[in-house]
Design an enzyme around this catalytic site. Structure first.
Site, PDB file in Angstrom:
ATOM      1  N   HIS A 257       0.823  -1.219   0.000  1.00 34.65           N
ATOM      2  CA  HIS A 257       0.000   0.000   0.000  1.00 34.65           C
ATOM      3  C   HIS A 257       0.855   1.266   0.000  1.00 34.65           C
ATOM      4  O   HIS A 257       0.518   2.262   0.638  1.00 34.65           O
ATOM      5  CB  HIS A 257      -0.960   0.013   1.203  1.00 34.65           C
ATOM      6  CG  HIS A 257      -2.063  -1.002   1.109  1.00 34.65           C
ATOM      7  ND1 HIS A 257      -3.236  -0.768   0.427  1.00 34.65           N
ATOM      8  CD2 HIS A 257      -2.159  -2.269   1.583  1.00 34.65           C
ATOM      9  CE1 HIS A 257      -4.018  -1.838   0.505  1.00 34.65           C
ATOM     10  NE2 HIS A 257      -3.385  -2.777   1.194  1.00 34.65           N
ATOM     11  N   ASP A 320      -0.900  -4.799   6.034  1.00 32.77           N
ATOM     12  CA  ASP A 320      -1.906  -5.627   5.367  1.00 32.77           C
ATOM     13  C   ASP A 320      -1.575  -5.842   3.888  1.00 32.77           C
ATOM     14  O   ASP A 320      -0.893  -5.028   3.270  1.00 32.77           O
ATOM     15  CB  ASP A 320      -3.291  -4.976   5.480  1.00 32.77           C
ATOM     16  CG  ASP A 320      -3.316  -3.579   4.879  1.00 32.77           C
ATOM     17  OD1 ASP A 320      -2.385  -2.796   5.168  1.00 32.77           O
ATOM     18  OD2 ASP A 320      -4.252  -3.262   4.117  1.00 32.77           O
ATOM     19  N   GLU A 321      -2.093  -6.918   3.371  1.00 33.38           N
ATOM     20  CA  GLU A 321      -2.110  -7.202   1.931  1.00 33.38           C
ATOM     21  C   GLU A 321      -0.779  -6.893   1.236  1.00 33.38           C
ATOM     22  O   GLU A 321      -0.764  -6.312   0.155  1.00 33.38           O
ATOM     23  CB  GLU A 321      -3.221  -6.380   1.255  1.00 33.38           C
ATOM     24  CG  GLU A 321      -4.602  -6.730   1.782  1.00 33.38           C
ATOM     25  CD  GLU A 321      -5.692  -5.807   1.242  1.00 33.38           C
ATOM     26  OE1 GLU A 321      -6.767  -6.310   0.934  1.00 33.38           O
ATOM     27  OE2 GLU A 321      -5.480  -4.582   1.140  1.00 33.38           O
ATOM     28  N   SER A 322       0.326  -7.320   1.855  1.00 36.10           N
ATOM     29  CA  SER A 322       1.642  -7.057   1.249  1.00 36.10           C
ATOM     30  C   SER A 322       1.970  -8.170   0.263  1.00 36.10           C
ATOM     31  O   SER A 322       3.004  -8.846   0.381  1.00 36.10           O
ATOM     32  CB  SER A 322       2.707  -6.952   2.346  1.00 36.10           C
ATOM     33  OG  SER A 322       2.450  -5.824   3.138  1.00 36.10           O
ATOM     34  N   ASP A 323       1.100  -8.341  -0.702  1.00 39.49           N
ATOM     35  CA  ASP A 323       1.230  -9.466  -1.633  1.00 39.49           C
ATOM     36  C   ASP A 323       2.431  -9.318  -2.557  1.00 39.49           C
ATOM     37  O   ASP A 323       2.874 -10.293  -3.163  1.00 39.49           O
ATOM     38  CB  ASP A 323      -0.046  -9.595  -2.480  1.00 39.49           C
ATOM     39  CG  ASP A 323      -1.294  -9.699  -1.627  1.00 39.49           C
ATOM     40  OD1 ASP A 323      -1.138 -10.012  -0.412  1.00 39.49           O
ATOM     41  OD2 ASP A 323      -2.400  -9.450  -2.128  1.00 39.49           O
TER      42      ASP A 323
END
Ligand code: TNX
Length: 510
Positions: A257, A320-323
């Protein structure tokens, strides 16, 4: 239901002067203990306030600000001399405990006791709610204003009762944020989590890195104008919230993000080239370079300034969501950045994915989606803030007809948002690990204060009650009748709300 303006029948002089008397029956959050009495305390231009402790100063200012416009009464501060008759008196009671208060309303006097500033603030919000909805008016409403007699002994179930506002996807200026703070405080919520950065924008001036706001501050979802808070504006928001019992919890979301950061500072990119700004709504594609020292020097600069601006104990590091971050590097990053937060004297917080890292037990983890992450965090000794998306996300549509929001976690009507328990939501999570509840509003689809209010109201008071009130005896039937009575309050206060059909609204507002 409140008898909000019963016409008095005591003679011609009073014929057009309504008696404006509220009740204990529509309080949200429901207090731990209430004993209604007979009669009430009449407010008048002779009502004075006695403040026996400086801990109550801020709350007393709020009380006077809340009551002055509609009643027209100044409520002057006086010394204790001359007896208690006709006064509202604030007194310290050390033994009472964190955030607790006692409020005794008798025909001749009102007494408020608490052990700390927050307790006095919550007592004042109770006083405001036991007056009828017209008290929210900014114009004078003549009449006989009466507080119903009774005693309230009250305090919260959980220490963390929060709302998150995403000011990154769309930017909201200080005046909008202050209106949100007012709403939180009205329902005794004590944490405002500000999501200050994301792929689409960076919202806080950082003196050592002016590019962050010069570039990253100028974008928003859908190509909107963006914006940012100067350090002075941010400090003022924090102070405004603190005066109302609300602690601001700032978040810088990392290592994912972070597209707005990478677009602002070329040197943080692996190839030294800044990408174009991003104004879409995808997630999971950006990452700081977690293996480069320059990244940590940057994070330290940002956290240092943020810590200096933030009197509250917490700094949220996202996570979060550190893909787009390699898993091992992600865990090292989380541990190192938690250490940076500690080195600036703050407690690190992160979204539940940080549970995969080696957490020390001071860390607070915010649960939003996967039970495994929550139980793993608790096993490592972390405490949890509960924000399960399918109950607590304020950006979920109420039903398919809701114009704003998304539905990836399902539809969340007012009833569904209320009917769950933060302590038992995740199977196997020890109740002692639960710090409280927080309702996040992500703003991919939300761009104005009225839209914020449509998504927050009527769901926010339910989250406030889950965080504050004792769970026993809690029923949707009891709650939704109290909630319906608040619509008149929002209307008088000029707030937007969604007429969710799961609530039995009185026909006057339907
Ligand atoms: C997931 S919840 C996200 C956000 C989005 C949100 C939309 C979380 C920690 N991350 O980036 O805005 O869904 O509901």
């Amino acid at each position: 239901m409140v008898e909000s303006s019963v016409e008095a029948s005591s003679g011609p002089a009073h014929r057009s002067q309504p008696v404006r008397r509220g009740s204990f029956d529509t309080l949200i959050p429901r207090p731990s203990w209430v004993m209604p009495g007979d009669g009430g305390f009449v407010l008048s231009d002779r009502t004075a306030v006695v403040v026996e402790t400086a801990l109550a100063s801020s709350a007393v200012e709020r009380l006077r600000d809340h009551l002055r416009p509609a009643t027209g009464f100044e409520l002057p501060l006086v010394d204790a001399v001359g007896g208690e008759e006709g006064t509202i008196r604030f007194r310290e009671a050390r033994a009472l405990g964190t955030e607790r208060y006692e409020l005794s309303i008798r025909p001749g006097s009102v007494d408020v006791v608490a052990a700390e500033a927050a307790g006095f603030s919550w007592a004042v919000e109770t006083i405001r709610q036991v007056l009828p909805p017209e008290i929210e008016s900014r114009q004078a409403r003549p009449g006989t204003w009466m507080l119903p007699a009774g005693v309230v002994r009250d305090g919260p179930r959980f220490p963390w009762r929060g709302v998150m506002l995403d000011v990154a996807r769309h930017f909201f200026g200080p005046a909008d944020v202050e209106r949100v703070v007012d709403l939180l405080a009205a329902y005794k919520m004590n944490r405002l989590h500000l999501h200050l950065s994301d792929d689409q924008g960076w919202r806080l001036e950082i003196e050592r890195h002016p590019e962050l706001t010069a570039v990253g501050g100028r974008t928003a979802v859908g190509g909107g104008r963006g914006g940012h808070y100067t350090q002075e504006e941010y400090r003022n928001i924090v102070a405004y919230a603190a005066e109302r019992g609300v602690v601001v919890v700032p978040e810088v979301d990392m290592p994912g993000h972070t597209h707005a950061v990478l677009a602002s500072i070329p040197a943080l990119n692996r190839d030294g080239v800044a990408p174009e700004p991003y104004t879409g709504v995808d997630v999971g594609f950006s990452s700081l370079c977690v293996d480069r020292e320059a990244t940590y020097a940057f994070v330290d600069d940002v956290i240092a300034e943020l810590a200096a601006l933030t009197p509250g104990p917490y700094i949220h590091i996202g996570g979060d969501e550190s893909d787009a971050t390699e898993a091992h590097g992600y865990r090292e990053f989380v541990e190192r950045v938690a250490g940076i937060v500690r080195s600036h004297g703050k407690v690190p917080l992160g979204w539940e994915e940080i549970a995969t890292a080696d957490l020390a037990s001071d860390v607070v983890v915010q649960h939003w989606r996967w039970w495994d992450n929550a139980t793993t965090a608790a096993r490592k000794g972390a405490r949890l803030v509960m924000s399960p998306a399918s109950r607590a996300y304020l950006d979920m549509k109420y039903d398919p007809s809701t114009p704003l929001g998304t539905a990836w976690a399902g539809h969340v009507d007012t009833r569904k948002a209320y009917e769950w328990d933060p302590a038992t939501r995740v199977p196997g999570l020890p109740a002692e690990a639960v710090l409280g509840v927080e309702a996040p509003l992500w703003t991919e689809t939300v761009g104005t204060l009225a839209e914020i209010e449509q998504m927050m109201l009527p769901r926010l008071p339910g989250h406030a009650e889950l965080g504050w009130s004792p769970p026993d005896g809690r029923t949707w039937d009891g709650y939704c009748r109290r909630l319906a009575a608040h619509a008149a309050r929002w209307t008088v206060a000029g707030r937007a709300f969604t007429q969710d059909p799961s609530v039995p609204w009185p026909s006057a507002t339907g």
